[in-house]
Design a protein around this motif. Structure first.
Motif: not given
Ligand SMILES: [Zn+2]
Length: 369
Positions: A65-89
């Motif tokens: 994925d050439s274009h993502i906006h991560p923040v820290v670990g597997d958490y994104t505050p933008r969607q209050q979502q945990l484990h979005w990277i795990d789901s992406t895998l």
């Protein structure tokens, strides 16, 4: 020494547009690097430390994925979502590339602060791979007042990317071009926000500004969210040697326009894919697979070539050591099969009909924390 042998592969996709399907039913990797593929009868599988039976499904290089906006670990505050990277895998993606950690609440915009955050982001994703996914992050957004020394400092500290030009205060091509050139001088890759504004603080970036700035990647050429008018997208495809990045969060009609224009110009090797997630429009764990299927179906691209947009093309444009079946490349793979009850005589045909595969992505070396 670790030796991985993957047997009973139905078909091997290479990631290479010029030869998207390779002969063979077996692949060998030693210490996390590909060393050989071909037919099992011709390959020494004896000393394997791990054997994977692919049960006849397709093997391809892990998607990027050439274009993502991560923040820290597997958490994104933008969607209050945990484990979005795990789901992406689980959507077949093994490598993610940051276009800026812009969703960090209170993101510093002063120069010492933005440099510190870029360096810290690069470190926290280098030191921790969520679910084994490789996250290339630490992508500062340029702001007015940065000088050449700042880019040297960032590069010396291990920062290799610039975030999307245009998400900060620099909104004129002349200043942006100078900063992008400084970044390039010190070995940093650059990308630019193309199209209408997205997050607060961003603005319209039109074709003239994209061309004048001269980044390595034309970030979301199909907009993120709003696309440029058709004539400007065509102009970018005609004028630029940089990567044409098509994203899930953009305009799908413009995505097909960019693809068709690239094909007419014999520039399909410049087409790469991203999701642009997490964003206001959400997180798309299957976003890259959805782009492959969408472009294959609506852009009339054979599926084995559409997959190249999602691995080999990106690897080459981004100079990665993964994304291709080649000796010495990383053993990052996705195993894919036709989804149950999906029409089509095999996986590739079902993708060309617009369906997603079922898949299982993995890195051979998950042991690095
Ligand atoms: Zn953007």
């Amino acid at each position: 020494m670790t030796k991985l042998v993957i047997k009973n592969i139905g078909q091997i996709l290479s990631g290479k547009l010029e030869e998207p399907i390779l002969d063979g039913d077996c692949l060998v990797a030693v210490d996390g690097k590909i060393i050989q593929w071909g037919y099992e009868k011709d390959i020494d599988c004896e000393t394997a430390t791990t054997v994977v039976d692919a049960h006849g499904v397709i093997l391809a290089p892990g998607l990027i994925d050439s274009h993502i906006h991560p923040v820290v670990g597997d958490y994104t505050p933008r969607q209050q979502q945990l484990h979005w990277i795990d789901s992406t895998l689980h959507g077949g993606v093994t490598t993610l590339i940051s276009a800026g950690e812009v969703h960090m609440p209170g993101r510093p915009k002063d120069i010492v602060g933005l440099k510190a955050m870029a360096i810290a982001s690069q470190r926290w994703y280098e030191n921790f791979r969520p679910s084994g996914v490789k996250v290339h992050a630490g992508a500062p957004v340029i702001e007015h007042g940065m000088v050449e020394e700042d880019f040297k400092d960032l590069a010396d500290a291990g920062v290799k990317l610039l975030g999307e030009v245009g998400l900060g205060t620099v909104k004129d091509g002349k200043t942006a071009q100078q900063m992008v050139n400084w970044a390039r001088k010190y070995g940093m890759q650059s990308t630019i926000h193309t199209g209408g504004p997205s997050i607060p603080g961003s603005g319209l970036i039109d074709a003239d500004m994209v061309i004048e700035t001269g980044t390595d990647v034309i970030g979301h050429i199909n907009g993120g969210h709003s696309a440029l008018p058709d004539d400007q997208i065509i102009c970018l495809c005609e004028s630029c040697k940089s990567a044409f990045e098509i994203v899930h969060n953009g305009n799908e009609r413009s995505a097909v326009l960019a693809l068709n224009t690239a094909r007419e110009l014999d520039k399909l090797d410049q087409v790469i894919l991203g999701t642009d997630g997490p964003a206001g429009s959400g997180v798309q764990p299957l976003g890259i697979l959805r782009m492959v299927a969408m472009l294959s179906a609506f852009g009339n691209v054979p599926a084995e070539k559409a997959f190249c947009f999602a691995n080999g093309n990106t690897a080459r444009q981004r100079e990665l050591d993964t994304g291709l079946i080649e000796v010495g490349k990383c053993a990052d793979f996705v195993l894919m099969d036709q989804a149950q009850h999906a029409p089509g005589k095999n996986l590739l045909e079902s993708v060309q009909f617009g369906n997603l595969p079922r898949c299982n992505a993995f890195h051979f070396q998950l042991n690095r924390l």
